[in-house]
Scaffold this active site. Structure first.
Site, PDB file in Angstrom:
ATOM      1  N   GLU A  44       6.514  29.201 134.845  1.00 60.71           N
ATOM      2  CA  GLU A  44       5.822  28.531 133.744  1.00 60.71           C
ATOM      3  C   GLU A  44       4.411  29.092 133.574  1.00 60.71           C
ATOM      4  O   GLU A  44       3.674  29.267 134.545  1.00 60.71           O
ATOM      5  CB  GLU A  44       5.761  27.027 134.047  1.00 60.71           C
ATOM      6  N   LYS A 110       8.206  23.758 125.652  1.00 61.74           N
ATOM      7  CA  LYS A 110       8.392  22.645 126.584  1.00 61.74           C
ATOM      8  C   LYS A 110       8.465  21.344 125.803  1.00 61.74           C
ATOM      9  O   LYS A 110       7.588  21.042 124.990  1.00 61.74           O
ATOM     10  CB  LYS A 110       7.228  22.628 127.579  1.00 61.74           C
ATOM     11  N   CYS A 146       9.966  23.295 133.346  1.00 61.69           N
ATOM     12  CA  CYS A 146       9.450  22.318 134.311  1.00 61.69           C
ATOM     13  C   CYS A 146       9.880  20.878 134.018  1.00 61.69           C
ATOM     14  O   CYS A 146      10.991  20.487 134.310  1.00 61.69           O
ATOM     15  CB  CYS A 146       7.932  22.437 134.407  1.00 61.69           C
TER      16      CYS A 146
END
Length: 546
Positions: A44, A110, A146
Site C-alpha cells: 500500500e 481503497k 488493506c
C-alpha cells in the site's frame, strides 16, 4: 492451465522518498522478471510511503508520485505489477495501479478508509466505489487495499466479478495481538468467497508506527499455507494453481524464534534502527544508570545499530549504588560501546547553591530529586549536540502512564524505545534477551543485560534506600490496572469489580489522567501495543472529567 507465479515485495518503502522508492520498485521488478514471475506485487502506498500525512496536501508531491507510476509502467516489459500510490483526480485516493504492457491498465481505489487508532485516512482520502479484477495469464485476480479486506463487501464484489485469487496490499501496523486477527479475517474472507488470498504487508519503522510484514497466503478453503517472518525484508515467491485455487510458497525465509518476546524485541530493534537511519543520525547516546530500563535500551540500541554507533554515559550521584556502578560498567564493556562516567555531584551542588536563597528553609522534597534528573538531562543533551548522536530516553510505558518520570530530566531524548512497553514486559524482554544470547553462544552463563540488574528491586536512586514501590503498587498489579484502563478502556468500576483494590485503582487512574501534560511533551517511541500514548490515545490535558 499453468501456475501463476507471483513475486511479493515485503520491503520497506520510506515516507516521502519518492525517487528512492521508485528505484527500489524498478530493481525488484527486474528481479521478479528474472525469476519468471508473471506478476510483481508491492505494498500500500509504495511510492509515497505510509502514512505520508500532510505531504498529501502538496500538489507537487502528488504529481511526483503519479509521474513515478507512469515511469514504472513504461518499464514493465512483459511483467505485470500492482503498485500502491496516492492518486489525485481533483480529490485524492489511496490507490493501486495495475501496470501492464507499458501502461497503467487499471487503477482501483481503497474503499474502506480507517479512521481509528493510528489511522487518519478520512483526513486525506476519498473512498473508492468499485473493486478491480484483472486477467493475468488467464487467471482472474481481484486486488484490494488493506482495510478493504476487513470488510466483507469488497472481497464479495471481487468474487462476484469472477475473481479466483484476491490480492490485498497493505500498510498494516504491528502490535502484539495483530497477526492472529489478520489470519482470522483472511480465513473468513477465503471461506466466504471461495477465493485464495494473498496478503502482502509493508515492513519498517515510521515515526511511532512499526510495520512487520508478516505476509500471508491463504487457500480458498481457508488453510493458511504461507507465513512470512516478521520484520524481515524479502522478495517472496508464490505460485497460484487455478485448478484448485491453491497457493504454494517457494523457499520463504524463516526465523528460529517466533515467540511473543522474540517478535516484540524485533519490533523494537526495527523501530530504533529505522528511526535513527532514516533521520540521518550517525549514532545514539543514552544515560546508563545500572537499572533495567536503561540496560534493555542499551541492548536494543546495540542490536539495532552495532556497538560502534552507541555511546553510554553513567552519571553517578551520592545515592548511586555500587551495584549500579558495576552493572553499568560491566554491560558497557561486554557490549563494547563507547562508555563514560561523569559525576553529577559538583553540578548538582552548584545548582543548589544558586537556588538556596530562594528555596529558603523549605524542607527537601521531590524538587531536589527532580533536580538530579534534570542535571543528568542537561549533560546528556549537551553531549548529544556536541557529538551529533541522537539521545534515547529510557523510560517505559508504566512510568509514562503514572508520571513516574521527570520532565526535562530522564524524559529528555528524541526517541524512546520502551515508551509503549510496560515494566513487567521490560523484565520479560530482558530475561528473554539473555536466554537468546545463551542459545546463540552455547554458553549457559552468557548475558547481555547483567542478571543482578534484572533481579534487583527497581529504584530511581534519587534518595537513600529508595525503591519504586515506595510510591507505586507492585508492577504486576500496576500494569494489570493500566492495561485494563488504557488498552481495554475499562471504567474504574469495572476494574474494581475484577478484583483490584478500590483505593489503588482510584489512585492509579488519577495519576494517569493528571499526567497527560507530561506525556504530551515526551519523545516518540515504537507503538507495540493495541493502544499507545500519542496519536491513537488523545485525551485532553485540561479536562474536568474525572
Amino acid at each position: 492451465m499453468a501456475a501463476l507465479r507471483l513475486a511479493l515485495a515485503q520491503f520497506d518503502f520510506p515516507v516521502g522518498a519518492v525517487a528512492a522508492n521508485t528505484a527500489k520498485v524498478r530493481d525488484l521488478m527486474a528481479q521478479a522478471r528474472a525469476g519468471h514471475a508473471s506478476l510483481a506485487v508491492f505494498p500500500e502506498l509504495t511510492i509515497s510511503g505510509y502514512p505520508p500525512e500532510d505531504l498529501l496536501l502538496r500538489p507537487s508531491f502528488l504529481a511526483a508520485c503519479e509521474a513515478a507510476v507512469h515511469d514504472l509502467a513504461r518499464g514493465t516489459n512483459g511483467l505485470k505489477a500492482i503498485v500502491g500510490f496516492p492518486h489525485s483526480q481533483g480529490e485524492v485516493y489511496n490507490a493501486a495501479a495495475f501496470l501492464c504492457d507499458g501502461e497503467i491498465a487499471q487503477i482501483t481505489h481503497k474503499q474502506a478508509l480507517p479512521n481509528y487508532g493510528v489511522f487518519d485516512d478520512k483526513r486525506y482520502f476519498r473512498p473508492g466505489r468499485t473493486t478491480a479484477v484483472a486477467v493475468i495469464d488467464g487467471v482472474r485476480v481481484g486486488y484490494l487495499i488493506c482495510e478493504d479486506i476487513w470488510q466483507a463487501e469488497p472481497a464479495a464484489k471481487a468474487a462476484q466479478a469472477g475473481a479466483e485469487l484476491i490480492i490485498v496490499i497493505n500498510a498494516s501496523p504491528w502490535d502484539d495481538a495483530k497477526q492472529t486477527v489478520r489470519e482470522d479475517i483472511l480465513i473468513q474472507r477465503a471461506q466466504e468467497t471461495g477465493c485464495a488470498m494473498v496478503y502482502l504487508n509493508l515492513v519498517g519503522g515510521q515515526d511511532e508506527v512499526v510495520y512487520d510484514g508478516g505476509s500471508l497466503l491463504v487457500n480458498a478453503d481457508g488453510r493458511v499455507v504461507g507465513r512470512a517472518p516478521a520484520f524481515v525484508d524479502a522478495l517472496l515467491w508464490a505460485d497460484f494453481d487455478p485448478s484448485d485455487r491453491t497457493l504454494h510458497p517457494r523457499d520463504w525465509p524463516t526465523v528460529k524464534d517466533t515467540t511473543r518476546e522474540a517478535t516484540l524485541y524485533a519490533a523494537l530493534v526495527r523501530g530504533v534502527r529505522d528511526y535513527i537511519d532514516k533521520n540521518g543520525f550517525g549514532g545514539v547516546l543514552l544515560g546508563l544508570s545500572g537499572g533495567i530500563d536503561s540496560g534493555l535500551t542499551l541492548a536494543l540500541a546495540v542490536d539495532a545499530l552495532g556497538p560502534e554507533r552507541v555511546t553510554a554515559v553513567m552519571m553517578p550521584m551520592r545515592y548511586t549504588s555500587q551495584l549500579s556502578l558495576d552493572g553499568a560498567r560491566g554491560q558497557a564493556e561486554r557490549l563494547g560501546v563507547d562508555y563514560h562516567v561523569i559525576s553529577i555531584e559538583p553540578t548538582y551542588e552548584s545548582f543548589m547553591t544558586a537556588l538556596s536563597p530562594l528555596f529558603g528553609d523549605k524542607k527537601p522534597d521531590t524538587t531536589e530529586e527532580n533536580l538530579q534528573s534534570r542535571t543528568r538531562g542537561v549533560m546528556l543533551m549537551a553531549l548529544s549536540n556536541k557529538h551529533g548522536r541522537l539521545l534515547l530516553a529510557t523510560g517505559n510505558k508504566s512510568e509514562m502512564a503514572v508520571g513516574y518520570a521527570t520532565l526535562y530530566g530522564d524524559m529528555c531524548g528524541a526517541y524512546a524505545p520502551l515508551k509503549d512497553v510496560y515494566k513487567t514486559e521490560v523484565y520479560r524482554l530482558s530475561r528473554w534477551r539473555n536466554e537468546a544470547e545463551q542459545r546463540e553462544t552455547g554458553d549457559a552463563g552468557a548475558w547481555v543485560i547483567p542478571p543482578a540488574v534484572i533481579e534487583r528491586p527497581p529504584s530511581a536512586e534519587l534518595r537513600d534506600n529508595q525503591t519504586d514501590q515506595d510510591s507505586l503498587p507492585p508492577y504486576d498489579e500496576l500494569d494489570a490496572i493500566l492495561a485494563r484502563f488504557i488498552e481495554d478502556e475499562q471504567s474504574q468500576a469495572e476494574i474494581i469489580a475484577a478484583g483490584f483494590d478500590e483505593n489503588i485503582v482510584h489512585r492509579v487512574v488519577r495519576l494517569v489522567l493528571v499526567n497527560e501534560f507530561k506525556r504530551r511533551q515526551s519523545a516518540p517511541g515504537p507503538r507495540v501495543t493495541t493502544r499507545a500514548f500519542g496519536r491513537e490515545r488523545r485525551y485532553p490535558i485540561t479536562s474536568g472529567w474525572k
